[in-house]
Write an enzyme that holds these catalytic residues in place. Structure first.
Site, PDB file in Angstrom:
ATOM      1  N   LYS A 166     -19.926  26.997  11.401  1.00  0.00           N
ATOM      2  CA  LYS A 166     -20.604  27.857  12.372  1.00  0.00           C
ATOM      3  C   LYS A 166     -20.279  29.324  12.144  1.00  0.00           C
ATOM      4  O   LYS A 166     -19.302  29.680  11.504  1.00  0.00           O
ATOM      5  CB  LYS A 166     -20.246  27.427  13.804  1.00  0.00           C
ATOM      6  CG  LYS A 166     -20.990  26.147  14.205  1.00  0.00           C
ATOM      7  CD  LYS A 166     -20.727  25.726  15.632  1.00  0.00           C
ATOM      8  CE  LYS A 166     -21.507  24.444  15.946  1.00  0.00           C
ATOM      9  NZ  LYS A 166     -21.191  23.927  17.280  1.00  0.00           N
ATOM     10  N   ARG A 204     -16.138  17.162  14.945  1.00  0.00           N
ATOM     11  CA  ARG A 204     -17.473  17.018  14.338  1.00  0.00           C
ATOM     12  C   ARG A 204     -17.613  17.986  13.166  1.00  0.00           C
ATOM     13  O   ARG A 204     -17.698  19.194  13.372  1.00  0.00           O
ATOM     14  CB  ARG A 204     -18.528  17.290  15.424  1.00  0.00           C
ATOM     15  CG  ARG A 204     -19.973  17.170  14.972  1.00  0.00           C
ATOM     16  CD  ARG A 204     -20.917  17.536  16.110  1.00  0.00           C
ATOM     17  NE  ARG A 204     -22.307  17.493  15.706  1.00  0.00           N
ATOM     18  CZ  ARG A 204     -22.936  18.476  15.084  1.00  0.00           C
ATOM     19  NH1 ARG A 204     -22.294  19.586  14.810  1.00  0.00           N
ATOM     20  NH2 ARG A 204     -24.199  18.354  14.738  1.00  0.00           N
TER      21      ARG A 204
HETATM   22  C1  YH5 Z   1     -21.389  20.771  18.911  1.00  0.00           C
HETATM   23  O1  YH5 Z   1     -20.665  21.773  18.814  1.00  0.00           O
HETATM   24  N1  YH5 Z   1     -23.298  21.454  17.366  1.00  0.00           N
HETATM   25  S1  YH5 Z   1     -25.701  21.389  16.066  1.00  0.00           S
HETATM   26  C2  YH5 Z   1     -25.176  26.472  13.080  1.00  0.00           C
HETATM   27  C3  YH5 Z   1     -24.485  26.529  11.900  1.00  0.00           C
HETATM   28  C4  YH5 Z   1     -23.693  25.455  11.498  1.00  0.00           C
HETATM   29  C5  YH5 Z   1     -23.639  24.323  12.290  1.00  0.00           C
HETATM   30  C6  YH5 Z   1     -24.427  27.609   9.779  1.00  0.00           C
HETATM   31  N2  YH5 Z   1     -24.510  19.623  17.704  1.00  0.00           N
HETATM   32  C7  YH5 Z   1     -22.633  20.642  18.226  1.00  0.00           C
HETATM   33  O2  YH5 Z   1     -23.592  22.121  14.028  1.00  0.00           O
HETATM   34  N3  YH5 Z   1     -22.992  18.491  19.217  1.00  0.00           N
HETATM   35  C8  YH5 Z   1     -24.439  20.803  17.082  1.00  0.00           C
HETATM   36  O3  YH5 Z   1     -24.575  27.677  11.175  1.00  0.00           O
HETATM   37  C9  YH5 Z   1     -23.382  19.505  18.422  1.00  0.00           C
HETATM   38  N4  YH5 Z   1     -21.048  19.726  19.716  1.00  0.00           N
HETATM   39  C10 YH5 Z   1     -21.819  18.619  19.867  1.00  0.00           C
HETATM   40  N5  YH5 Z   1     -21.400  17.655  20.688  1.00  0.00           N
HETATM   41  C11 YH5 Z   1     -25.170  23.012  15.547  1.00  0.00           C
HETATM   42  C12 YH5 Z   1     -24.313  23.029  14.325  1.00  0.00           C
HETATM   43  C13 YH5 Z   1     -24.362  24.258  13.479  1.00  0.00           C
HETATM   44  C14 YH5 Z   1     -25.135  25.337  13.862  1.00  0.00           C
END
Ligand code: YH5
Length: 283
Positions: A220, A254
């Protein structure tokens, strides 16, 4: 303390959830087959690295992302769930806000409903309750498309904690058993770097809600802002961040990349065990 939420998984120890994004398909049938097959392969590879959960998602919820049509989301996720369920007993989490997908996924053997919108869509709370599955509720404000315009907090830890406690009560009132609820502070969702860091530094304060904590910081923006690195070079930073979370009591981590975090958790656990032995010798 958190016994019996999931068969064969002990939530008193930190567990790793591997992320599998079921990415947009090409329009050809061949493209869809390939996408499904690749997603199943990816899930099995993450399980082999040490993931005890796989989180399957067919909708991008990154900041600014627009929603995906419900039928398209079902068409992406359900074949992967069906195929993975045949090949593995891994705990399968479904990252969705769609009531229809929640119900169909439960029929195909999903083990957890993970909704970043915390079951606020019309019919979602009822759908989740009907499945009888454990649910993860996550702190966010608004929609992923607009959440980064709602980042004002007086005290982010208290506000996230109180919000989760309230949302948990709404779920309980809708007939979801308290002992089936997991909580997530929602790193990066309606939060700026100082909020994300304050939440990580004080994550232990959320354990007094007495529910297992799930956290996701993998790749993130917060990790990019700290290290200056692009998304695909943030996994080492992610290992550090998720280890810090686990040390404060987070139970499900996660992540996109599993093997490195697995090693880090083993080093911590071996050291913690040695500390216990030392204490025994001391007395
Ligand atoms: C979470 O924190 N996050 S989807 C932007 C990015 C990288 C990754 C490169 N689903 C969560 O993972 N479910 C997501 O930039 C989730 N907790 C739970 N429970 C977003 C994600 C991401 C977004």
């Amino acid at each position: 303390m958190f016994a019996d939420i999931f068969p064969q998984v002990d939530l008193n120890q930190p567990q790793i959830m591997g992320i599998v994004n079921v990415t947009p398909d090409s329009f050809s049938d061949g493209g869809r087959y390939t996408t499904v097959d690749l997603a199943i392969k990816q899930a099995l590879a993450l399980e082999k690295e040490g993931a005890t959960f796989i989180d399957l998602g067919g909708e991008s919820t990154r900041p600014g992302a627009e929603g995906v049509a419900e039928q398209e989301e079902l068409d992406r996720v359900l074949p992967v769930l069906e195929g993975l369920r045949k090949e593995s007993a891994v705990m399968i989490s479904i990252d969705t806000s769609s009531p229809k997908l929640m119900q169909e996924a439960a029929k195909l053997g999903a083990n957890l409903l993970n909704d970043v919108r915390s079951f606020t869509r019309e019919g979602a709370l009822e759908a989740a309750q009907t499945t009888g599955l454990p649910v993860c509720i996550m702190h966010m404000r608004g929609e992923p498309s607009s959440m980064q315009q709602q980042t004002t907090y007086a005290d982010v830890v208290t506000e996230v904690k109180d919000w989760l406690a309230k949302r948990m009560q709404v779920c309980i009132a809708a007939g979801i058993a308290e002992d089936k609820i997991l909580l997530d502070p929602g790193f990066g969702f309606a939060k700026l770097l100082p909020h994300n860091l304050t939440l990580l530094a004080n994550l232990n304060k959320l354990t007094s809600l007495n529910r297992p904590l799930l956290v996701g910081m993998s790749r993130k923006r917060m990790l990019g802002e700290i290290t200056g690195k692009p998304a695909l070079e943030r996994d080492a930073a992610g290992i550090a961040a998720h280890l810090l979370a686990a040390q404060q009591g987070a139970k499900i981590l996660r992540v996109h990349s599993v093997a490195g975090l697995k090693d880090a958790l083993q080093v911590w656990q071996a050291t913690a065990q040695a500390l216990n032995l030392t204490k025994t010798q001391d007395k």
